[in-house]
Design an enzyme around this catalytic site. Structure first.
Site, PDB file in Angstrom:
ATOM      1  N   GLY A  26       0.809  -1.203   0.000  1.00 43.30           N
ATOM      2  CA  GLY A  26       0.000   0.000   0.000  1.00 43.30           C
ATOM      3  C   GLY A  26       0.846   1.259   0.000  1.00 43.30           C
ATOM      4  N   ARG A  30       7.239   1.677   1.084  1.00 43.46           N
ATOM      5  CA  ARG A  30       7.535   0.265   1.334  1.00 43.46           C
ATOM      6  C   ARG A  30       8.015  -0.406   0.045  1.00 43.46           C
ATOM      7  NH1 ARG A  30       2.927  -2.428   4.384  1.00 43.46           N
ATOM      8  NH2 ARG A  30       3.829  -1.329   6.147  1.00 43.46           N
ATOM      9  N   ARG A  93       0.469  -9.170  -2.719  1.00 44.05           N
ATOM     10  CA  ARG A  93       0.378  -8.005  -1.838  1.00 44.05           C
ATOM     11  C   ARG A  93       1.034  -8.313  -0.504  1.00 44.05           C
ATOM     12  NH1 ARG A  93      -1.678  -4.142   1.450  1.00 44.05           N
ATOM     13  NH2 ARG A  93      -3.121  -4.773   3.099  1.00 44.05           N
ATOM     14  N   VAL A  94       1.898  -7.413  -0.061  1.00 43.58           N
ATOM     15  CA  VAL A  94       2.427  -7.461   1.303  1.00 43.58           C
ATOM     16  C   VAL A  94       1.945  -6.193   2.008  1.00 43.58           C
ATOM     17  CG1 VAL A  94       4.415  -8.920   0.806  1.00 43.58           C
ATOM     18  CG2 VAL A  94       4.638  -6.456   0.551  1.00 43.58           C
ATOM     19  N   SER A  96      -0.184  -4.544   5.896  1.00 45.76           N
ATOM     20  CA  SER A  96      -0.472  -4.657   7.323  1.00 45.76           C
ATOM     21  C   SER A  96      -1.937  -5.003   7.517  1.00 45.76           C
ATOM     22  CB  SER A  96      -0.132  -3.352   8.047  1.00 45.76           C
ATOM     23  OG  SER A  96      -0.813  -2.264   7.458  1.00 45.76           O
ATOM     24  N   GLU A 184      -8.224  -5.813   6.941  1.00 53.69           N
ATOM     25  CA  GLU A 184      -7.377  -4.957   6.102  1.00 53.69           C
ATOM     26  C   GLU A 184      -8.297  -4.291   5.081  1.00 53.69           C
ATOM     27  OE1 GLU A 184      -6.123  -6.112   2.537  1.00 53.69           O
ATOM     28  OE2 GLU A 184      -8.154  -6.832   2.896  1.00 53.69           O
ATOM     29  N   MET A 185      -7.769  -3.747   3.982  1.00 53.03           N
ATOM     30  CA  MET A 185      -8.629  -2.924   3.126  1.00 53.03           C
ATOM     31  C   MET A 185      -8.507  -3.183   1.623  1.00 53.03           C
ATOM     32  SD  MET A 185      -8.539   0.798   5.052  1.00 53.03           S
ATOM     33  CE  MET A 185      -9.974   1.365   4.152  1.00 53.03           C
ATOM     34  N   GLU A 186      -7.808  -4.243   1.210  1.00 54.52           N
ATOM     35  CA  GLU A 186      -7.550  -4.382  -0.219  1.00 54.52           C
ATOM     36  C   GLU A 186      -7.707  -5.774  -0.824  1.00 54.52           C
ATOM     37  OE1 GLU A 186      -5.427  -0.809   1.313  1.00 54.52           O
ATOM     38  OE2 GLU A 186      -5.071  -2.907   1.796  1.00 54.52           O
ATOM     39  N   ARG A 222       6.292  -0.184  10.677  1.00 50.83           N
ATOM     40  CA  ARG A 222       5.576  -0.831   9.579  1.00 50.83           C
ATOM     41  C   ARG A 222       6.328  -0.656   8.262  1.00 50.83           C
ATOM     42  NH1 ARG A 222       1.137   1.389  12.363  1.00 50.83           N
ATOM     43  NH2 ARG A 222       0.963   3.137  10.923  1.00 50.83           N
TER      44      ARG A 222
END
Length: 237
Positions: A26, A30, A93-94, A96, A184-186, A222
């Site tokens: 996200g 990162r 996807r990696v 949190s 999470e959101m995705e 994070r």
């Protein structure tokens, strides 16, 4: 497609500059961290809207890393374009997630076998029922095997992809009763885009906070220390 073309308005890469496997996060910082830590000879292919993307090699295998932003609308745009305009075959996807399982603590990994959601994302497909977004099994099995080899603490199961971060009433207790591990959101949108385009997807998330106990991590932690999920993702190349 000509190498002189830029296929989409959101990604500045020319066709061929992005590998068939993309590891996404996200936070674009990162993605930059992964490029610097895991890739040999990374070359930046995107900075449109600050959504950094890089292509390099890992143990001789070509791979890209890229940010996808927060929430299903943002991830939905980037992964749709990667799958449908850039020839990407695999997205991992990696990210949190917040634990709603008593046995999942800060720093543990969640491998998302499936994703529940309160999003209306699947309505576009006009299906005569409820669609269940799931991971690609070969990637799922490979990630679990990698966690065993590395000795990382993990669980495989269902996550909840929420459309809202600040919810009036999240009803986490209800999702917890149904065996959902984390929020999470995705992931739901990622798995739907992969299924619709005939490609592969997996999400491996690190628990950044525990909704039940109040355990939390900082934004810097994070961004810079959640490397176990990255080890797992890169092991799947």
């Amino acid at each position: 497609m000509s190498n002189n073309q830029t296929p989409t308005p959101h990604i500045g890469a020319k066709y061929g500059e992005i590998a068939e496997t993309v590891i996404m996060a996200g936070d674009p910082l990162r993605a930059k961290f992964m490029a610097e830590k895991f890739l040999e000879n990374p070359v930046q292919f995107n900075n449109v809207r600050g959504m950094l993307g890089f292509t390099g090699t890992r143990d001789g295998k070509r791979v890209s890393v890229m940010g996808h932003g927060m929430g299903m609308p943002s991830l939905g745009i980037y992964t749709y374009e990667l799958f449908n305009f850039y020839g990407v075959k695999t997205i991992i996807r990696v990210g949190s997630a917040g634990s709603i399982h008593p046995g999942l603590h800060v720093g543990d990994l969640v491998i998302a076998m499936g994703a529940c959601t309160n999003s209306n994302y699947a309505a576009q497909y006009e299906l005569p029922g409820t669609y269940a977004p799931i991971a690609s099994y070969d990637l799922l099995r490979g990630a679990a095997d990698a966690c065993e080899r590395f000795g990382y603490s993990y669980k495989v199961g269902n996550v909840f992809s929420s459309d809202v971060f600040y919810a009036e009433n999240a009803h986490n207790d209800r999702w917890m009763k149904m065996g959902v591990l984390a929020v999470e959101m995705e992931v739901a949108a990622l798995y739907m885009n992969a299924a619709r385009s005939g490609n592969r997807a997996l999400a491996v998330c690190t628990i950044s906070d525990h909704i039940l106990t109040g355990e939390v991590t900082t934004a810097e932690e994070r961004q810079n220390t959640f490397t176990h999920m990255m080890d797992v993702a890169f092991s799947l190349l």
